[in-house]
Design a protein around this motif. Sequence first.
Motif, PDB file in Angstrom:
ATOM      1  N   ALA A  37       0.837  -1.208   0.000  1.00 10.54           N
ATOM      2  CA  ALA A  37       0.000   0.000   0.000  1.00 10.54           C
ATOM      3  C   ALA A  37       0.874   1.262   0.000  1.00 10.54           C
ATOM      4  CB  ALA A  37      -0.932  -0.004   1.208  1.00 10.54           C
ATOM      5  N   PHE A  38       1.974   1.225   0.746  1.00  8.78           N
ATOM      6  CA  PHE A  38       2.894   2.364   0.824  1.00  8.78           C
ATOM      7  C   PHE A  38       3.491   2.686  -0.542  1.00  8.78           C
ATOM      8  CE2 PHE A  38       7.401   3.715   1.645  1.00  8.78           C
ATOM      9  CZ  PHE A  38       7.129   4.957   2.191  1.00  8.78           C
ATOM     10  N   LEU A  39       3.746   1.652  -1.337  1.00  9.32           N
ATOM     11  CA  LEU A  39       4.405   1.832  -2.635  1.00  9.32           C
ATOM     12  C   LEU A  39       3.426   2.008  -3.802  1.00  9.32           C
ATOM     13  CD1 LEU A  39       7.188  -0.875  -2.266  1.00  9.32           C
ATOM     14  CD2 LEU A  39       7.427   1.604  -1.992  1.00  9.32           C
ATOM     15  N   SER A  40       2.168   1.680  -3.602  1.00  8.57           N
ATOM     16  CA  SER A  40       1.190   1.682  -4.692  1.00  8.57           C
ATOM     17  C   SER A  40       0.573   3.058  -4.925  1.00  8.57           C
ATOM     18  CB  SER A  40       0.065   0.694  -4.384  1.00  8.57           C
ATOM     19  OG  SER A  40       0.565  -0.612  -4.315  1.00  8.57           O
ATOM     20  N   ASN A  41       0.170   3.271  -6.156  1.00  6.88           N
ATOM     21  CA  ASN A  41      -0.578   4.466  -6.554  1.00  6.88           C
ATOM     22  C   ASN A  41       0.103   5.784  -6.182  1.00  6.88           C
ATOM     23  OD1 ASN A  41      -2.716   2.896  -7.643  1.00  6.88           O
ATOM     24  ND2 ASN A  41      -3.433   2.542  -5.563  1.00  6.88           N
ATOM     25  N   ARG A  42       1.424   5.812  -6.274  1.00  4.23           N
ATOM     26  CA  ARG A  42       2.148   7.056  -5.983  1.00  4.23           C
ATOM     27  C   ARG A  42       2.179   7.912  -7.241  1.00  4.23           C
ATOM     28  NH1 ARG A  42       7.155   4.997  -5.348  1.00  4.23           N
ATOM     29  NH2 ARG A  42       7.973   7.092  -5.308  1.00  4.23           N
ATOM     30  N   GLN A  43       1.965   9.194  -7.048  1.00  9.09           N
ATOM     31  CA  GLN A  43       2.022  10.134  -8.166  1.00  9.09           C
ATOM     32  C   GLN A  43       2.497  11.487  -7.654  1.00  9.09           C
ATOM     33  OE1 GLN A  43      -1.837  10.401  -9.913  1.00  9.09           O
ATOM     34  NE2 GLN A  43      -2.873  10.834  -8.010  1.00  9.09           N
ATOM     35  N   SER A  44       2.939  12.296  -8.594  1.00 14.32           N
ATOM     36  CA  SER A  44       3.472  13.605  -8.232  1.00 14.32           C
ATOM     37  C   SER A  44       3.271  14.567  -9.388  1.00 14.32           C
ATOM     38  CB  SER A  44       4.971  13.464  -7.916  1.00 14.32           C
ATOM     39  OG  SER A  44       5.521  14.698  -7.550  1.00 14.32           O
ATOM     40  N   ARG A  45       3.330  15.838  -9.075  1.00 16.27           N
ATOM     41  CA  ARG A  45       3.314  16.875 -10.105  1.00 16.27           C
ATOM     42  C   ARG A  45       4.150  18.043  -9.618  1.00 16.27           C
ATOM     43  NH1 ARG A  45      -2.784  19.352 -10.043  1.00 16.27           N
ATOM     44  NH2 ARG A  45      -2.787  20.018  -7.882  1.00 16.27           N
ATOM     45  N   GLY A  61      10.464   2.155  -7.551  1.00 16.43           N
ATOM     46  CA  GLY A  61      11.200   3.029  -6.648  1.00 16.43           C
ATOM     47  C   GLY A  61      10.531   3.175  -5.295  1.00 16.43           C
ATOM     48  N   VAL A  62      11.288   3.706  -4.368  1.00 18.88           N
ATOM     49  CA  VAL A  62      10.759   4.029  -3.039  1.00 18.88           C
ATOM     50  C   VAL A  62      10.850   5.542  -2.867  1.00 18.88           C
ATOM     51  CG1 VAL A  62      11.263   1.779  -1.994  1.00 18.88           C
ATOM     52  CG2 VAL A  62      13.009   3.541  -1.971  1.00 18.88           C
ATOM     53  N   VAL A  67      10.552   7.632   5.446  1.00 19.36           N
ATOM     54  CA  VAL A  67      11.188   7.026   6.621  1.00 19.36           C
ATOM     55  C   VAL A  67      11.516   5.551   6.376  1.00 19.36           C
ATOM     56  CG1 VAL A  67      10.844   6.462   9.061  1.00 19.36           C
ATOM     57  CG2 VAL A  67      10.065   8.648   8.176  1.00 19.36           C
ATOM     58  N   LEU A  68      10.663   4.855   5.652  1.00 23.34           N
ATOM     59  CA  LEU A  68      10.885   3.432   5.385  1.00 23.34           C
ATOM     60  C   LEU A  68      11.815   3.172   4.205  1.00 23.34           C
ATOM     61  CD1 LEU A  68       7.263   2.016   5.731  1.00 23.34           C
ATOM     62  CD2 LEU A  68       9.150   1.808   7.348  1.00 23.34           C
ATOM     63  N   SER A  69      12.039   4.166   3.382  1.00 25.24           N
ATOM     64  CA  SER A  69      12.774   3.961   2.129  1.00 25.24           C
ATOM     65  C   SER A  69      14.170   3.368   2.300  1.00 25.24           C
ATOM     66  CB  SER A  69      12.829   5.267   1.342  1.00 25.24           C
ATOM     67  OG  SER A  69      11.518   5.654   0.979  1.00 25.24           O
TER      68      SER A  69
END
Length: 101
Positions: A37-45, A61-62, A67-69
């Motif tokens: 869940a932490f890694l899923s559906n990440r997006q940025s702009r 990627g992480v 903190v967990l990366s």
Amino acid sequence: MVLIDFSRAFDKVWHMGLLWKMSKMKCPPCLLKTTKAFLSNRQSRVRFEGKTSHYKKFTGGVPQGGVLSPTLFLIFKNDISSNLPEGVEVSLFADDLALLA
């Protein structure tokens, strides 16, 4: 001596490979689910001078600064030295996860 430079290392962590390695380490299912869940559906702009770009989805990627990366990266690359020929010595790789204990 061979040195490895992990250029853009956090950006190159393969999510499914990381989760597989965590399952091989016998991580509890709840931790695997939380990590997924932490890694899923990440997006940025990006917003610059009042203009905003389109969202970009990240499929690998992480998160930088997460903190967990660092821990997730160490888990992902920890077995990098497991298939080296006999007589080749490795320093640090085998002990990285021990530092987290």
